[in-house]
Design a protein around this motif. Structure first.
Motif, PDB file in Angstrom:
ATOM      1  N   ARG A 198      26.045  42.377  33.061  1.00  0.00           N
ATOM      2  CA  ARG A 198      27.195  41.575  32.659  1.00  0.00           C
ATOM      3  C   ARG A 198      27.944  42.285  31.540  1.00  0.00           C
ATOM      4  NH1 ARG A 198      24.488  35.489  32.341  1.00  0.00           N
ATOM      5  NH2 ARG A 198      23.642  35.478  34.482  1.00  0.00           N
ATOM      6  N   ILE A 199      29.215  41.904  31.367  1.00  0.00           N
ATOM      7  CA  ILE A 199      30.067  42.484  30.330  1.00  0.00           C
ATOM      8  C   ILE A 199      30.428  41.396  29.341  1.00  0.00           C
ATOM      9  CG2 ILE A 199      32.193  43.760  29.875  1.00  0.00           C
ATOM     10  CD1 ILE A 199      32.174  44.709  32.752  1.00  0.00           C
ATOM     11  N   GLU A 200      30.464  41.762  28.075  1.00  0.00           N
ATOM     12  CA  GLU A 200      30.779  40.803  27.025  1.00  0.00           C
ATOM     13  C   GLU A 200      32.223  40.329  27.166  1.00  0.00           C
ATOM     14  OE1 GLU A 200      29.905  40.479  22.238  1.00  0.00           O
ATOM     15  OE2 GLU A 200      30.042  42.433  23.215  1.00  0.00           O
ATOM     16  N   ALA A 201      32.412  39.021  27.274  1.00  0.00           N
ATOM     17  CA  ALA A 201      33.742  38.451  27.490  1.00  0.00           C
ATOM     18  C   ALA A 201      34.637  38.681  26.280  1.00  0.00           C
ATOM     19  CB  ALA A 201      33.623  36.957  27.779  1.00  0.00           C
ATOM     20  N   PHE A 206      35.203  44.979  27.964  1.00  0.00           N
ATOM     21  CA  PHE A 206      35.792  44.284  29.104  1.00  0.00           C
ATOM     22  C   PHE A 206      37.121  44.916  29.480  1.00  0.00           C
ATOM     23  CE2 PHE A 206      38.145  41.037  31.319  1.00  0.00           C
ATOM     24  CZ  PHE A 206      37.191  40.443  32.134  1.00  0.00           C
ATOM     25  N   GLN A 207      37.959  45.185  28.478  1.00  0.00           N
ATOM     26  CA  GLN A 207      39.233  45.846  28.750  1.00  0.00           C
ATOM     27  C   GLN A 207      39.027  47.249  29.313  1.00  0.00           C
ATOM     28  OE1 GLN A 207      40.807  44.608  24.549  1.00  0.00           O
ATOM     29  NE2 GLN A 207      42.551  45.347  25.748  1.00  0.00           N
ATOM     30  N   TYR A 208      38.060  47.960  28.747  1.00  0.00           N
ATOM     31  CA  TYR A 208      37.819  49.349  29.141  1.00  0.00           C
ATOM     32  C   TYR A 208      37.440  49.450  30.610  1.00  0.00           C
ATOM     33  CZ  TYR A 208      35.426  53.894  29.246  1.00  0.00           C
ATOM     34  OH  TYR A 208      35.018  55.161  29.569  1.00  0.00           O
ATOM     35  N   PHE A 209      36.502  48.643  31.040  1.00  0.00           N
ATOM     36  CA  PHE A 209      36.061  48.710  32.435  1.00  0.00           C
ATOM     37  C   PHE A 209      37.069  48.055  33.375  1.00  0.00           C
ATOM     38  CE2 PHE A 209      31.859  49.128  30.315  1.00  0.00           C
ATOM     39  CZ  PHE A 209      31.503  50.339  30.873  1.00  0.00           C
ATOM     40  N   GLN A 210      37.789  47.060  32.908  1.00  0.00           N
ATOM     41  CA  GLN A 210      38.812  46.427  33.738  1.00  0.00           C
ATOM     42  C   GLN A 210      39.944  47.395  34.058  1.00  0.00           C
ATOM     43  OE1 GLN A 210      41.082  43.244  31.877  1.00  0.00           O
ATOM     44  NE2 GLN A 210      41.066  42.058  33.786  1.00  0.00           N
ATOM     45  N   ARG A 224      29.828  43.615  38.606  1.00  0.00           N
ATOM     46  CA  ARG A 224      29.150  42.909  37.524  1.00  0.00           C
ATOM     47  C   ARG A 224      28.725  41.518  37.991  1.00  0.00           C
ATOM     48  NH1 ARG A 224      34.462  41.886  37.187  1.00  0.00           N
ATOM     49  NH2 ARG A 224      35.193  39.922  36.266  1.00  0.00           N
ATOM     50  N   ALA A 225      27.708  40.979  37.342  1.00  0.00           N
ATOM     51  CA  ALA A 225      27.207  39.646  37.681  1.00  0.00           C
ATOM     52  C   ALA A 225      27.877  38.560  36.851  1.00  0.00           C
ATOM     53  CB  ALA A 225      25.692  39.603  37.489  1.00  0.00           C
ATOM     54  N   GLY A 226      28.997  38.891  36.215  1.00  0.00           N
ATOM     55  CA  GLY A 226      29.712  37.924  35.399  1.00  0.00           C
ATOM     56  C   GLY A 226      29.860  38.420  33.964  1.00  0.00           C
ATOM     57  N   GLU A 227      30.212  37.511  33.072  1.00  0.00           N
ATOM     58  CA  GLU A 227      30.348  37.826  31.662  1.00  0.00           C
ATOM     59  C   GLU A 227      29.361  36.994  30.846  1.00  0.00           C
ATOM     60  OE1 GLU A 227      33.512  36.842  33.331  1.00  0.00           O
ATOM     61  OE2 GLU A 227      33.416  38.938  33.989  1.00  0.00           O
ATOM     62  N   PHE A 228      29.117  37.426  29.638  1.00  0.00           N
ATOM     63  CA  PHE A 228      28.340  36.637  28.695  1.00  0.00           C
ATOM     64  C   PHE A 228      29.119  36.553  27.393  1.00  0.00           C
ATOM     65  CE2 PHE A 228      27.176  41.006  28.065  1.00  0.00           C
ATOM     66  CZ  PHE A 228      26.982  41.140  26.700  1.00  0.00           C
ATOM     67  N   PHE A 243      19.401  39.971  32.688  1.00  0.00           N
ATOM     68  CA  PHE A 243      20.510  40.877  33.006  1.00  0.00           C
ATOM     69  C   PHE A 243      20.549  41.988  31.968  1.00  0.00           C
ATOM     70  CE2 PHE A 243      22.224  37.536  30.315  1.00  0.00           C
ATOM     71  CZ  PHE A 243      22.976  38.222  29.369  1.00  0.00           C
ATOM     72  N   ALA A 244      21.230  43.074  32.307  1.00  0.00           N
ATOM     73  CA  ALA A 244      21.515  44.154  31.371  1.00  0.00           C
ATOM     74  C   ALA A 244      22.905  43.926  30.787  1.00  0.00           C
ATOM     75  CB  ALA A 244      21.443  45.507  32.065  1.00  0.00           C
ATOM     76  N   ALA A 245      23.101  44.346  29.536  1.00  0.00           N
ATOM     77  CA  ALA A 245      24.363  44.096  28.844  1.00  0.00           C
ATOM     78  C   ALA A 245      24.893  45.380  28.233  1.00  0.00           C
ATOM     79  CB  ALA A 245      24.172  43.044  27.758  1.00  0.00           C
TER      80      ALA A 245
END
Length: 356
Positions: A198-201, A206-210, A224-228, A243-245
């Motif tokens: 997951r990626i930190e909301a 989040f911006q970088y990978f988006q 990704r399996a969502g955000e945290f 999950f991995a973060a």
């Protein structure tokens, strides 16, 4: 002064209208003077706020549950996996087998002609003998002439060295404890399916990978399996292996320190490969009158070493957990062979047929 928390509790990302959420949105709307963050400095963020001088240079890595020692059922076939090095080794072995087989047959046939005692089925006997010698099986057929026996002795010695090396390495893999680390880079993360991530909301990551347009970085966002919400607040689910973060290194080390301080064990692992380095700083609203005065004190605190002292107090119990997973087993260099270690070989034997 007054501390104000952003309504959504995020650092902030822009929407389609370039309106930012989180703390950066509050700066953009000039609702606050300074956002403590701290923030990773990016060009996109600099369009809506001003940043202080860097407090430190941070790294973003992957945090996950610490790998543990596990028996590898398929370990005995790892030397046969189709990697470039394995293909080279086994290709040369097969080439040697063909060359020795032809040389053996030619020498025996030629010596039979010279002595007047030609041998029958020379090529088939040579093939059987060379294969059995390679697999360390006995063979009834042996050449009766000196030339053939020289070839036989050479191949026996080569086969003994090769097969002894293979069996020795295999035994070492089973008896010496080793920990397999499935994820140590972004490529490892997207190429495995055992651990969701997951990626930190509302974060810079989040911006970088988006914004990624291809490769492993785009796969990180797409699969990704969502955000945290926050790396610190979600440290327990990460330690439990849910999950991995992808987090910043200071937060990860603080989570490690908390884990070791509360449990006396290491349940978290930080990958060795960093995704990228970034300057970490405070943020001001654009053209803030406080910028120069705050920068002055940031300089004083960092140059005097006070910031590093504060930081070490927060992450003082991380040295043990920052060691590689295998290093924590330094007192156990060799383990006894158990049934679990041979389960893969036993399953292979159970599925085969015994020759009558």
């Amino acid at each position: 002064y007054e501390y104000v928390r952003s309504p959504d509790g995020l650092w902030g990302v822009p929407d389609r209208n370039n309106s930012w959420s989180g703390m950066l949105g509050m700066l953009q709307r000039e609702e606050v003077e300074i956002a403590l963050g701290p923030f990773g400095v990016t060009y996109q963020r600099e369009q809506v706020c001003d940043f202080s001088v860097p407090v430190y240079i941070g790294q973003n890595k992957i945090m996950m549950q610490r790998p543990r020692l596990m028996n590898d059922v398929s370990g005995f076939i790892k030397p046969f996996t189709p990697t470039l090095r394995n293909l080279q080794v086994w290709g040369l072995v097969m080439l040697s087998l063909v060359v020795v087989c032809l040389a053996f047959a030619f020498v025996v046939w030629k010596e039979g002609q010279l002595t007047g005692r030609p041998a029958r089925n020379v090529l088939s006997k040579a093939m059987i003998w060379v294969l059995k010698a390679l697999t360390q099986e006995s063979c009834e057929h042996l050449p009766k002439t000196n030339g053939g026996r020289v070839v036989v002795s050479t191949w026996l010695l080569a086969s003994l060295v090769f097969m002894s090396s293979y069996s020795g390495i295999l035994t070492a893999m089973i008896t010496v404890p080793r920990v397999h680390v499935p994820i140590d880079s972004v490529e490892d993360l997207v190429n495995q399916r055992d651990m969701p991530w997951r990626i930190e909301a509302g974060s810079m990551m989040f911006q970088y990978f988006q914004a990624a347009t291809g490769g492993a970085k785009k796969a990180v966002f797409d699969h990704r399996a969502g955000e945290f919400h926050d790396c610190w607040e979600d440290r327990q689910p990460i330690a439990n292996g849910e999950f991995a973060a992808i987090c910043d290194d200071i937060t990860m080390m603080k989570a490690m320190s908390w884990d070791f301080s509360t449990t006396g064990e290491c349940h978290l692992y930080i990958t060795r490969e960093a995704i990228f380095d970034v300057a970490i700083a405070l943020a001001y609203k654009s053209n803030s009158a406080y910028k120069e005065r705050v920068n002055f004190w940031i300089h004083r605190v960092t140059e005097a070493g006070i910031f590093n002292k504060w930081l070490q107090l927060e992450i003082r119990n991380t040295s043990q957990c920052l060691q590689p997973p295998s290093a924590l087993r330094s007192g156990i260099t060799v383990s006894g062979l158990t049934l679990d270690a041979f389960i893969g070989c036993l399953l292979l034997l159970a599925g085969g047929k015994q020759r009558p």
